[in-house]
Design a protein around this motif. Structure first.
Motif, PDB file in Angstrom:
ATOM      1  N   GLY A 124     -23.622 -14.102  10.929  1.00  0.00           N
ATOM      2  CA  GLY A 124     -23.950 -12.839  11.570  1.00  0.00           C
ATOM      3  C   GLY A 124     -25.378 -12.905  12.061  1.00  0.00           C
ATOM      4  N   PHE A 125     -25.812 -11.838  12.740  1.00  0.00           N
ATOM      5  CA  PHE A 125     -27.210 -11.777  13.180  1.00  0.00           C
ATOM      6  C   PHE A 125     -27.913 -10.741  12.327  1.00  0.00           C
ATOM      7  CE2 PHE A 125     -30.917 -10.715  15.541  1.00  0.00           C
ATOM      8  CZ  PHE A 125     -31.262 -11.891  16.179  1.00  0.00           C
ATOM      9  N   ASN A 126     -28.948 -11.145  11.630  1.00  0.00           N
ATOM     10  CA  ASN A 126     -29.622 -10.219  10.723  1.00  0.00           C
ATOM     11  C   ASN A 126     -31.108 -10.576  10.634  1.00  0.00           C
ATOM     12  OD1 ASN A 126     -30.606  -8.756   8.539  1.00  0.00           O
ATOM     13  ND2 ASN A 126     -28.602  -8.756   7.536  1.00  0.00           N
ATOM     14  N   GLY A 135     -30.204 -19.920  13.063  1.00  0.00           N
ATOM     15  CA  GLY A 135     -30.195 -20.053  14.518  1.00  0.00           C
ATOM     16  C   GLY A 135     -28.827 -19.820  15.120  1.00  0.00           C
ATOM     17  N   ARG A 136     -28.800 -19.870  16.444  1.00  0.00           N
ATOM     18  CA  ARG A 136     -27.532 -19.761  17.157  1.00  0.00           C
ATOM     19  C   ARG A 136     -26.710 -20.993  16.831  1.00  0.00           C
ATOM     20  NH1 ARG A 136     -27.931 -20.631  22.258  1.00  0.00           N
ATOM     21  NH2 ARG A 136     -30.039 -21.457  22.239  1.00  0.00           N
ATOM     22  N   TYR A 158     -36.265 -17.565   5.484  1.00  0.00           N
ATOM     23  CA  TYR A 158     -37.417 -18.414   5.830  1.00  0.00           C
ATOM     24  C   TYR A 158     -38.354 -18.540   4.630  1.00  0.00           C
ATOM     25  CZ  TYR A 158     -36.496 -18.330  10.903  1.00  0.00           C
ATOM     26  OH  TYR A 158     -35.953 -18.505  12.152  1.00  0.00           O
ATOM     27  N   LYS A 198     -27.789 -26.755  19.207  1.00  0.00           N
ATOM     28  CA  LYS A 198     -28.460 -26.751  17.906  1.00  0.00           C
ATOM     29  C   LYS A 198     -27.952 -27.857  16.980  1.00  0.00           C
ATOM     30  CE  LYS A 198     -30.933 -23.206  19.038  1.00  0.00           C
ATOM     31  NZ  LYS A 198     -32.391 -23.301  19.219  1.00  0.00           N
ATOM     32  N   GLY A 236     -32.346 -14.673  20.888  1.00  0.00           N
ATOM     33  CA  GLY A 236     -33.010 -15.886  20.387  1.00  0.00           C
ATOM     34  C   GLY A 236     -34.489 -15.832  20.683  1.00  0.00           C
ATOM     35  N   GLY A 237     -35.071 -17.016  20.890  1.00  0.00           N
ATOM     36  CA  GLY A 237     -36.516 -17.130  21.046  1.00  0.00           C
ATOM     37  C   GLY A 237     -37.088 -16.357  22.228  1.00  0.00           C
ATOM     38  N   LEU A 262     -38.431 -21.997  17.692  1.00  0.00           N
ATOM     39  CA  LEU A 262     -39.329 -21.128  16.926  1.00  0.00           C
ATOM     40  C   LEU A 262     -39.079 -21.250  15.437  1.00  0.00           C
ATOM     41  CD1 LEU A 262     -39.365 -17.793  18.980  1.00  0.00           C
ATOM     42  CD2 LEU A 262     -41.069 -19.614  18.926  1.00  0.00           C
ATOM     43  N   THR A 263     -37.853 -21.665  15.063  1.00  0.00           N
ATOM     44  CA  THR A 263     -37.540 -21.599  13.632  1.00  0.00           C
ATOM     45  C   THR A 263     -38.406 -22.575  12.831  1.00  0.00           C
ATOM     46  OG1 THR A 263     -35.688 -23.151  13.755  1.00  0.00           O
ATOM     47  CG2 THR A 263     -35.167 -20.844  14.090  1.00  0.00           C
ATOM     48  N   LEU A 269     -27.808 -19.066   8.176  1.00  0.00           N
ATOM     49  CA  LEU A 269     -27.657 -17.772   8.854  1.00  0.00           C
ATOM     50  C   LEU A 269     -27.480 -18.058  10.336  1.00  0.00           C
ATOM     51  CD1 LEU A 269     -27.872 -14.625   9.030  1.00  0.00           C
ATOM     52  CD2 LEU A 269     -30.339 -14.928   9.277  1.00  0.00           C
ATOM     53  N   GLY A 270     -26.344 -17.657  10.893  1.00  0.00           N
ATOM     54  CA  GLY A 270     -26.149 -17.935  12.317  1.00  0.00           C
ATOM     55  C   GLY A 270     -24.912 -17.261  12.876  1.00  0.00           C
ATOM     56  N   ASP A 311     -38.474 -13.047  21.180  1.00  0.00           N
ATOM     57  CA  ASP A 311     -39.723 -13.187  20.424  1.00  0.00           C
ATOM     58  C   ASP A 311     -40.896 -13.475  21.355  1.00  0.00           C
ATOM     59  OD1 ASP A 311     -38.792 -12.991  17.684  1.00  0.00           O
ATOM     60  OD2 ASP A 311     -37.841 -14.930  17.973  1.00  0.00           O
ATOM     61  N   LYS A 350     -32.797  -8.811  21.124  1.00  0.00           N
ATOM     62  CA  LYS A 350     -33.121 -10.199  20.787  1.00  0.00           C
ATOM     63  C   LYS A 350     -31.861 -10.985  20.494  1.00  0.00           C
ATOM     64  CE  LYS A 350     -35.177 -12.944  17.093  1.00  0.00           C
ATOM     65  NZ  LYS A 350     -36.252 -13.118  16.127  1.00  0.00           N
TER      66      LYS A 350
HETATM   67  P1  ADP Z   1     -33.150 -20.145  20.753  1.00  0.00           P
HETATM   68  O1  ADP Z   1     -34.080 -19.356  21.619  1.00  0.00           O
HETATM   69  O2  ADP Z   1     -32.644 -21.398  21.384  1.00  0.00           O
HETATM   70  O3  ADP Z   1     -32.050 -19.324  20.180  1.00  0.00           O
HETATM   71  P2  ADP Z   1     -35.468 -20.425  18.977  1.00  0.00           P
HETATM   72  O4  ADP Z   1     -35.673 -21.305  17.801  1.00  0.00           O
HETATM   73  O5  ADP Z   1     -36.452 -20.527  20.095  1.00  0.00           O
HETATM   74  O6  ADP Z   1     -33.982 -20.672  19.469  1.00  0.00           O
HETATM   75  O7  ADP Z   1     -35.489 -18.893  18.504  1.00  0.00           O
HETATM   76  C1  ADP Z   1     -34.568 -18.373  17.613  1.00  0.00           C
HETATM   77  C2  ADP Z   1     -35.016 -17.001  17.153  1.00  0.00           C
HETATM   78  O8  ADP Z   1     -33.856 -16.213  16.888  1.00  0.00           O
HETATM   79  C3  ADP Z   1     -35.799 -17.045  15.854  1.00  0.00           C
HETATM   80  O9  ADP Z   1     -36.662 -15.928  15.784  1.00  0.00           O
HETATM   81  C4  ADP Z   1     -34.684 -16.916  14.809  1.00  0.00           C
HETATM   82  O10 ADP Z   1     -35.159 -16.422  13.584  1.00  0.00           O
HETATM   83  C5  ADP Z   1     -33.778 -15.922  15.504  1.00  0.00           C
HETATM   84  N1  ADP Z   1     -32.363 -15.998  15.098  1.00  0.00           N
HETATM   85  C6  ADP Z   1     -31.431 -16.878  15.540  1.00  0.00           C
HETATM   86  N2  ADP Z   1     -30.229 -16.638  14.958  1.00  0.00           N
HETATM   87  C7  ADP Z   1     -30.413 -15.583  14.136  1.00  0.00           C
HETATM   88  C8  ADP Z   1     -29.543 -14.847  13.256  1.00  0.00           C
HETATM   89  N3  ADP Z   1     -28.262 -15.169  13.134  1.00  0.00           N
HETATM   90  N4  ADP Z   1     -30.070 -13.804  12.573  1.00  0.00           N
HETATM   91  C9  ADP Z   1     -31.384 -13.489  12.702  1.00  0.00           C
HETATM   92  N5  ADP Z   1     -32.242 -14.133  13.507  1.00  0.00           N
HETATM   93  C10 ADP Z   1     -31.773 -15.169  14.216  1.00  0.00           C
END
Ligand code: ADP
Length: 490
Positions: free
Chosen positions: A364-366, A306-307, A374, A312, A17-18, A391-392, A334-335, A21, A15
């Motif tokens: 970081g990604f966590n 998010g990223r 959230y 963004k 990003g979205g 999605l956020t 968090l990003g 999911d 994963k």
């Molecule tokens: P995109 O697909 O453009 O990255 P979305 O909002 O559709 O944006 O989806 C982002 C998903 O990635 C969400 O589930 C969000 O919680 C997750 N996410 C993004 N960055 C991180 C991070 N640094 N750590 C954990 N989860 C992240």
């Protein structure tokens, strides 16, 4: 129906990003509704292997045509939280998927073109004839091209293809070597404006365009984004192609996996909470403060997850941090960013706010930590320049964390302004602003913070409205099945 999903991500094993999911959540919903679903993914070395159950070799020798030779691959099978997944592992000297990263490699075009060819070859060799192949974004855009130009002639006549566009900002624009690599070869034929030729650069091949042209139906991830890509510069150069194929294009809002994202059962929280036990959310807020050494004061926590990408709204995120700290809030971020300049910018901010007891930036990604943020925050900002779905904000709504969003793409379809929405009060769920600038985001932040301090009962109503709204996979799941049935009937 028998559906094979071919994708570059699937949460939680792969994963970014979205997309991850959505692939997981949609597959789960389709299975609940009695369909048989299999997912084909690359076997990245950076998969979260701990999340795969019963991983085993299922096909030792798969030879995949590549340029004028064949590449030896193995295929593994395992369950990802109940979903059936196949993982393709090529043994080539390029080490396509052993890069410790999902994307961002100089040869991403070749890595994913290879994956597309390998996925189809695997299906052919193992006699898989699904009703539907569903692929996603440019990384799998060559699947319908290869299916119709090569694999149908080899006997794969059953599958129809649904292609979902998650983000038109990345189209897989590449050169003619990709035709030779995948066996498509006939240059003059593919270098045609009705097929794979890029609209802006006639010497280039556009993989996403190929996916649009060759698939039976194209979906994008919200009705608003579907409109934007057909009528505005959000088309990112694909406007003509989308117009030509408009008969087979539709917007289906992404769902959110309400099993994974549920404050009543979330094991990453110190305790559960829900509509009937909303006060328990406060315990999560305190846990979040403890985790990040924030002081325990009477202030709302605003977050961003998010990223950290141009899309963004980097300048607005930066501005929001300063504004929130000056206006009685705490801020948590968090990003991650693959772009070194943006990463440096946030490193600088992190240092600047290091000793501030009201601010924490986690670079970081966590996944686990994201759940706590959230749940523990009061407000979440999504100040995107453009946003296909997002999605956020949906996760925020589910966790009673009121979203503040810019009026673009899927954000318009999912968040309804507390003061200005053309909706009954019971359906208003957040704050929306139009202008992509500091006064724009301030207009929404100011209203949100004011409501939190001065009208807590109204703020709570917004939280409850959001938690009551339904952005589960229930409706989108049915919509995708309708699309599948429609293209099967043709
Ligand atoms: P995109 O697909 O453009 O990255 P979305 O909002 O559709 O944006 O989806 C982002 C998903 O990635 C969400 O589930 C969000 O919680 C997750 N996410 C993004 N960055 C991180 C991070 N640094 N750590 C954990 N989860 C992240």
């Amino acid at each position: 129906m028998y559906v094979v999903m071919i994708a570059s991500e699937c949460a939680p094993v792969a994963k970014v990003g979205g997309l991850g999911d959505v692939v997981f959540g949609l597959c789960r919903e389709l299975e609940i509704r009695g369909n048989s679903v299999e997912i084909i993914l690359p076997k990245y070395d950076c998969l979260r292997y701990g999340e795969i159950f019963g991983l085993e070799l299922t096909l030792k020798d798969l030879w995949v045509p590549w340029y004028d030779r064949s590449v030896h691959c193995s295929v593994y099978f395992g369950f990802v939280h109940g979903r059936k997944c196949f993982f393709i592992d090529p043994h080539s000297e390029q080490n396509f998927f052993n890069r410790r990263a999902f994307y961002g490699q100089g040869d991403d075009d070749q890595r994913f073109a290879f994956f597309n060819r390998a996925a189809l070859e695997f299906m052919l060799q193992t006699g898989k004839h699904p009703d539907i192949i569903h692929c996603h974004d440019w990384q799998t855009g060559l699947v319908p091209v290869l299916l119709y130009e090569i694999y149908q002639q080899l006997g794969m006549t059953r599958p129809r293809v649904c292609y979902t566009l998650h983000n038109l900002a990345h189209q897989g624009v590449t050169k003619e070597h990709i035709l030779r690599a995948t066996g498509l070869n006939r240059h003059a034929y593919y270098y045609h404006q009705d097929r794979l030729q890029d609209g802006a650069n006639r010497g280039a091949i556009n993989v996403m365009k190929g996916g649009i042209v060759y698939s039976n139906f194209v979906t994008t991830v919200s009705p608003r984004y579907a409109w934007e890509i057909m009528h505005t510069e959000q088309s990112c150069g694909l406007g003509h192609t989308l117009h030509v194929h408009r008969q087979k294009i539709g917007g289906i809002l992404n769902g959110l996996d309400y099993e994974v994202w549920n404050p009543e059962t979330d094991r990453h929280l110190p305790g559960p909470y829900g509509l009937a036990t909303l006060d328990q959310k406060y315990a999560t807020k305190q846990a979040l403060r403890q985790r990040f050494w924030l002081r325990d004061v009477f202030k709302p926590i605003v977050c961003f997850i998010g990223r950290l990408d141009h899309q963004k709204g980097v300048p607005l995120i930066t501005h929001a941090i300063e504004y929130c700290l000056r206006h009685g809030c705490q801020f948590v971020l968090l990003g991650t960013s693959p772009d070194s300049k943006v990463a440096q910018h946030f490193q600088g901010l992190k240092q600047r706010y290091n000793d501030n007891p009201d601010c924490h930036l986690e670079l970081g990604f966590n996944e686990e930590l994201s759940h706590l943020i959230y749940a523990g925050s009061d407000l979440i900002i999504v100040p995107s320049l453009f946003e296909p779905c997002g999605l956020t904000q949906l996760i925020g709504l589910r966790y009673g964390t009121v979203p503040i969003v810019r009026a673009t793409g899927g954000l318009i379809d999912t968040v309804f302004d507390a003061n200005h929405a053309n909706k009954p009060y019971a359906e208003r769920t957040g704050f929306v602003f139009n202008d992509f600038n500091a006064p724009g985001i301030e207009s929404a932040l100011g209203r949100a913070i004011g409501l939190w301090y001065n009208f807590p009962q109204h703020f709570r109503e917004l939280m409850i409205n959001g938690m009551r709204s339904d952005f589960s996979w229930n409706h989108p799941g049915q919509n995708y099945l309708n699309v599948y049935a429609h293209i099967r009937a043709k």
